[in-house]
Design a protein around this motif. Sequence first.
Motif, PDB file in Angstrom:
ATOM      1  N   TRP A 586       0.847  -1.191   0.000  1.00  0.00           N
ATOM      2  CA  TRP A 586       0.000   0.000   0.000  1.00  0.00           C
ATOM      3  C   TRP A 586       0.884   1.243   0.000  1.00  0.00           C
ATOM      4  O   TRP A 586       2.024   1.216   0.457  1.00  0.00           O
ATOM      5  CB  TRP A 586      -0.957   0.019   1.199  1.00  0.00           C
ATOM      6  N   ARG A 587       0.358   2.322  -0.535  1.00  0.00           N
ATOM      7  CA  ARG A 587       1.145   3.550  -0.672  1.00  0.00           C
ATOM      8  C   ARG A 587       0.200   4.754  -0.646  1.00  0.00           C
ATOM      9  O   ARG A 587      -0.830   4.767  -1.329  1.00  0.00           O
ATOM     10  CB  ARG A 587       1.929   3.530  -1.985  1.00  0.00           C
ATOM     11  N   PHE A 588       0.556   5.749   0.166  1.00  0.00           N
ATOM     12  CA  PHE A 588      -0.211   6.991   0.253  1.00  0.00           C
ATOM     13  C   PHE A 588       0.712   8.174  -0.039  1.00  0.00           C
ATOM     14  O   PHE A 588       1.848   8.213   0.443  1.00  0.00           O
ATOM     15  CB  PHE A 588      -0.831   7.160   1.646  1.00  0.00           C
ATOM     16  N   LYS A 589       0.202   9.114  -0.831  1.00  0.00           N
ATOM     17  CA  LYS A 589       1.010  10.271  -1.220  1.00  0.00           C
ATOM     18  C   LYS A 589       0.177  11.541  -1.093  1.00  0.00           C
ATOM     19  O   LYS A 589      -0.985  11.579  -1.498  1.00  0.00           O
ATOM     20  CB  LYS A 589       1.500  10.112  -2.665  1.00  0.00           C
ATOM     21  N   LEU A 590       0.779  12.572  -0.517  1.00  0.00           N
ATOM     22  CA  LEU A 590       0.139  13.885  -0.381  1.00  0.00           C
ATOM     23  C   LEU A 590       1.107  14.943  -0.894  1.00  0.00           C
ATOM     24  O   LEU A 590       2.266  14.996  -0.460  1.00  0.00           O
ATOM     25  CB  LEU A 590      -0.223  14.164   1.071  1.00  0.00           C
ATOM     26  N   LYS A 591       0.629  15.767  -1.816  1.00  0.00           N
ATOM     27  CA  LYS A 591       1.467  16.829  -2.377  1.00  0.00           C
ATOM     28  C   LYS A 591       0.709  18.145  -2.341  1.00  0.00           C
ATOM     29  O   LYS A 591      -0.466  18.221  -2.706  1.00  0.00           O
ATOM     30  CB  LYS A 591       1.865  16.507  -3.818  1.00  0.00           C
ATOM     31  N   THR A 592       1.381  19.192  -1.869  1.00  0.00           N
ATOM     32  CA  THR A 592       0.822  20.544  -1.906  1.00  0.00           C
ATOM     33  C   THR A 592       1.776  21.445  -2.670  1.00  0.00           C
ATOM     34  O   THR A 592       3.000  21.269  -2.599  1.00  0.00           O
ATOM     35  CB  THR A 592       0.611  21.094  -0.489  1.00  0.00           C
ATOM     36  N   ALA A 593       1.232  22.398  -3.388  1.00  0.00           N
ATOM     37  CA  ALA A 593       2.058  23.309  -4.190  1.00  0.00           C
ATOM     38  C   ALA A 593       1.486  24.719  -4.117  1.00  0.00           C
ATOM     39  O   ALA A 593       0.269  24.917  -4.185  1.00  0.00           O
ATOM     40  CB  ALA A 593       2.118  22.844  -5.649  1.00  0.00           C
ATOM     41  N   GLY A 594       2.384  25.676  -3.958  1.00  0.00           N
ATOM     42  CA  GLY A 594       2.013  27.079  -4.027  1.00  0.00           C
ATOM     43  C   GLY A 594       1.441  27.676  -2.766  1.00  0.00           C
ATOM     44  O   GLY A 594       1.228  28.895  -2.698  1.00  0.00           O
ATOM     45  N   ASN A 595       1.181  26.875  -1.738  1.00  0.00           N
ATOM     46  CA  ASN A 595       0.511  27.394  -0.544  1.00  0.00           C
ATOM     47  C   ASN A 595       1.429  28.313   0.262  1.00  0.00           C
ATOM     48  O   ASN A 595       1.033  29.414   0.654  1.00  0.00           O
ATOM     49  CB  ASN A 595       0.033  26.234   0.327  1.00  0.00           C
ATOM     50  N   LEU A 596       2.647  27.851   0.543  1.00  0.00           N
ATOM     51  CA  LEU A 596       3.577  28.683   1.301  1.00  0.00           C
ATOM     52  C   LEU A 596       4.035  29.881   0.477  1.00  0.00           C
ATOM     53  O   LEU A 596       4.161  31.007   0.998  1.00  0.00           O
ATOM     54  CB  LEU A 596       4.792  27.843   1.736  1.00  0.00           C
ATOM     55  N   THR A 597       4.225  29.677  -0.811  1.00  0.00           N
ATOM     56  CA  THR A 597       4.678  30.764  -1.694  1.00  0.00           C
ATOM     57  C   THR A 597       3.648  31.883  -1.754  1.00  0.00           C
ATOM     58  O   THR A 597       3.997  33.074  -1.793  1.00  0.00           O
ATOM     59  CB  THR A 597       4.939  30.219  -3.107  1.00  0.00           C
ATOM     60  N   SER A 598       2.372  31.526  -1.745  1.00  0.00           N
ATOM     61  CA  SER A 598       1.318  32.538  -1.862  1.00  0.00           C
ATOM     62  C   SER A 598       1.272  33.482  -0.659  1.00  0.00           C
ATOM     63  O   SER A 598       0.707  34.579  -0.744  1.00  0.00           O
ATOM     64  CB  SER A 598      -0.045  31.848  -2.035  1.00  0.00           C
ATOM     65  N   LEU A 599       1.873  33.084   0.473  1.00  0.00           N
ATOM     66  CA  LEU A 599       1.882  33.944   1.651  1.00  0.00           C
ATOM     67  C   LEU A 599       2.847  35.112   1.499  1.00  0.00           C
ATOM     68  O   LEU A 599       2.704  36.134   2.188  1.00  0.00           O
ATOM     69  CB  LEU A 599       2.263  33.122   2.890  1.00  0.00           C
ATOM     70  N   PHE A 600       3.808  34.980   0.597  1.00  0.00           N
ATOM     71  CA  PHE A 600       4.841  36.006   0.451  1.00  0.00           C
ATOM     72  C   PHE A 600       4.750  36.796  -0.845  1.00  0.00           C
ATOM     73  O   PHE A 600       5.487  37.758  -1.041  1.00  0.00           O
ATOM     74  CB  PHE A 600       6.234  35.351   0.533  1.00  0.00           C
ATOM     75  N   ILE A 601       3.870  36.394  -1.760  1.00  0.00           N
ATOM     76  CA  ILE A 601       3.744  37.060  -3.056  1.00  0.00           C
ATOM     77  C   ILE A 601       2.381  37.743  -3.125  1.00  0.00           C
ATOM     78  O   ILE A 601       1.344  37.123  -2.885  1.00  0.00           O
ATOM     79  CB  ILE A 601       3.903  36.068  -4.225  1.00  0.00           C
ATOM     80  N   LYS A 602       2.379  39.019  -3.486  1.00  0.00           N
ATOM     81  CA  LYS A 602       1.133  39.761  -3.599  1.00  0.00           C
ATOM     82  C   LYS A 602       0.470  39.524  -4.948  1.00  0.00           C
ATOM     83  O   LYS A 602       1.136  39.195  -5.933  1.00  0.00           O
ATOM     84  CB  LYS A 602       1.395  41.261  -3.412  1.00  0.00           C
ATOM     85  N   LYS A 603      -0.846  39.725  -4.973  1.00  0.00           N
ATOM     86  CA  LYS A 603      -1.595  39.570  -6.215  1.00  0.00           C
ATOM     87  C   LYS A 603      -1.337  40.738  -7.155  1.00  0.00           C
ATOM     88  O   LYS A 603      -1.163  41.874  -6.725  1.00  0.00           O
ATOM     89  CB  LYS A 603      -3.102  39.488  -5.928  1.00  0.00           C
ATOM     90  N   ASN A 604      -1.337  40.423  -8.471  1.00  0.00           N
ATOM     91  CA  ASN A 604      -1.268  41.468  -9.489  1.00  0.00           C
ATOM     92  C   ASN A 604      -2.666  41.994  -9.784  1.00  0.00           C
ATOM     93  O   ASN A 604      -3.658  41.560  -9.191  1.00  0.00           O
ATOM     94  CB  ASN A 604      -0.635  40.908 -10.764  1.00  0.00           C
ATOM     95  N   LEU A 605      -2.758  42.897 -10.734  1.00  0.00           N
ATOM     96  CA  LEU A 605      -4.050  43.490 -11.066  1.00  0.00           C
ATOM     97  C   LEU A 605      -5.033  42.468 -11.615  1.00  0.00           C
ATOM     98  O   LEU A 605      -6.254  42.648 -11.500  1.00  0.00           O
ATOM     99  CB  LEU A 605      -3.843  44.620 -12.091  1.00  0.00           C
ATOM    100  N   ASP A 606      -4.536  41.391 -12.232  1.00  0.00           N
ATOM    101  CA  ASP A 606      -5.432  40.372 -12.784  1.00  0.00           C
ATOM    102  C   ASP A 606      -5.893  39.374 -11.731  1.00  0.00           C
ATOM    103  O   ASP A 606      -6.621  38.418 -12.032  1.00  0.00           O
ATOM    104  CB  ASP A 606      -4.760  39.634 -13.939  1.00  0.00           C
ATOM    105  N   GLY A 607      -5.467  39.574 -10.462  1.00  0.00           N
ATOM    106  CA  GLY A 607      -5.920  38.720  -9.391  1.00  0.00           C
ATOM    107  C   GLY A 607      -5.053  37.494  -9.132  1.00  0.00           C
ATOM    108  O   GLY A 607      -5.377  36.680  -8.266  1.00  0.00           O
TER     109      GLY A 607
END
Length: 799
Positions: A586-607
């Motif tokens: 058996w094998r379980f995998k969990l992947k997250t992407a962009g969550n920590l990065t989004s805390l430090f990068i502001k949104k542009n005008l397009d959202g």
Amino acid sequence: MKINFLKIIIIFFLIIFFGSCSITKNLDPNDYVLEKNKLTVNGKLIQSDSLSRLIVQEQSKKFFGIPIQSMIYQSAKKNSDSIFSLWEQNKNKRKGLKQFLSEKQFLQLKNYYKNWNEWKFKNGKPIALIDSLKINQSLNNFKSYFQNIGYLENIVEFKLLKNNLKEKYATVDYIIKTGPQYYMGDVSLITNSKIIDSIFNNDIKKSFLKKNGVFKTMNFQKERDRINSLMKNNGIYNFQINSIFFDVEIDSTREVYSLPVKIIVEGDNYKKHNIKEINFINVKNSKEYIEKSFLTNQIEFRENEPFNDSLRSKTIQNLNNLDLFSFPSIGYEYLSESDHELSANIFLNPKKKYGLGFGFDLKQSDIEDIGISFENRFKSRNIFKNGENLELSAVGSIGKSNDVTISQVYFDATLRLPKFIFFESLNKRFGSDIQSFVSIGSTNQKNIGLDRTSFRFNLNYAWEKKNNFFNFSLSDVELINNRNINNYFNIYSNSYHQLNQIAQNNTSDPKYFLDDNLSIPTGINSFINDVLNGSLSTIEQNDVQRIQYIENRRNRLTSNNLIIGSTFTVSNNYDNRYDKGDFKQWRFKLKTAGNLTSLFIKKNLDGYRRISDLKFSQFIKTEFSYIKHWNISDNSQFAFRYFSGIAIPFGNSDNIPFSESFFGGGSNDNRAWQVYRLGPGSSGGSNEFNEANFKLALNFEYRFNILGRFNGALFSDFGNIWNVLDDNKDKRRTLESFKDLSEIAIGSGFGLRYDSNLFIFRLDMGLKTYNPAELKNRRWFKDFTLKKAVFNIGLNYPF
């Protein structure tokens, strides 16, 4: 049609009849072919049971009722050379061949005849004739088996049942009367050593011999092994397994079925031994491993601790995992003038510091007619003197697809460390089963699709605990750059033909066309833009929605991707699936992407948030798989696999990157569909590469032997892919409720496998049993024909 079918049935039964006759016509009067074995226990007929493995002689294997292997063996000639020589001496028979075969060719013909007979002996099997010696061996097996599970007074006999309808065929009926079953009575330890008595009683709950338990002889061997390990893991260095005996008292009247058991441990001169000193002995006297701190971390035992044999085994395993030494070993010797203090000597034979590896392979895929892949690897061991290994690799391929040359080159550098880098304080907490990996890689891909270049960085930690493997990728960064996006509609021809048909039906503006077809890329880009901004208002709404879907898909597949995330994986500690019949994984995998990065990068005008004008992906992805094998008999096995996965975009993403999505079909998935041709949902695989962000799959396979190294398989594959919680609004592709699970595709078929001892060469034929792309009243068995069969070629088992 009915007449032809009747002919087939008649021919089939004639083959069975004459095949049966051909293997019995030369038998001696007292010989009988074993038709089958019967097993009766206490008057009850056992149809199928694990007891059948105790029968030494089995009936000849049949394929659709035909004993093919026996027929092959019976047709072989033992004296093939002399037979051919007699035939050769017949001038009338040779005269015709003499006219067009030379002497050399005629000699080769003789070799062919000899080799053909040898092949028959090797791949055929002698017909199973009833053998009294093997029957007696089977009777002894049954008697021992039932005695071993407490039926000490069992009676075993047999009868020979001749078949009145089939001459020279008979059945062996094994008849077993078990008698009463005996149980364990009081269990006691007899020893003159207080140390042995204390250690035993402190661990008595784990004993295999328990009062009122069934009297099983195998438990006595288990208990002997347990006591031996228990003593050696508690300081008794000089303990010997042959000092353990058992005494069982049986009532002479045979009326008492509870048997008292005495465990006897001989000897009284037992002492607890301590490890007084630990020495590293480099058998090559190399100065390479002068720094011992990383080696000390691999040792499970310490000075002034009691001797423990299990820690010795674990230490050897740790040293092997370093990939620095060949066959490390540990020996013990008594210190001078001591009878309980030991010196542990660890013998290390360093491997070569530098290693080179090369390899190549032939390969084929849906878009590649034929290709050659190559691999070069360079390894530097102990590069920083603390057990670190650096490995450089270059893997690539080159091939042809029609007249186009396609290629891919992958470069990778990986540093493996026997500790948690940057988290030194956790090293002791997690023990010695820890590793860190720092890798940097780059891929340059040039093919008939969208040429791309990718870069990847990974900081990874791996450890083992309680027979489970854990892997945590703290930093998993991937940058994908698509270089040839203007070539999109030349590759994704289905999308092009749909747009071309819509354009031809709705406009004749020459700015879109070249030779009456949409030009690529100028004309088709202009047409899409004009439709979506409302300049071409004559197009029906359904076609507009279709154009919108095609454009969204193109933007998704041609966009550059930046994935910054972390991945956690856990799996069980499993053995090799080809060596263990009850394999389970058996094998379980969990992947997250962009969550920590989004805390430090502001949104542009397009959202959206961007890094250097590149929008990074944000999603969460999980996968779970389970594989299980069951042995049905010595030559057959049932295999099962379950897989589910989902990737949900949110925040900075409206969909999942192509590289993180799921696909259906192919030689290791649903084999009734080609790879990327299944789903999503009921859409029918209208695109060249169909993928989605949710997948379910179930696979069942029965594996059995056909002839020699040739094996067969019957399989059924269930599954599909869907879009969920993303920007796809096509109801045929999305999973909106449990009702959409009716779109699970079913493929069934037959597989042929050849076992070369190195690889399993596999050919599977899949038929569409239930096709969700069809209308609801046409989904079952409408495509279940050889004309629509899908053939898959693969290496090794699919799961």
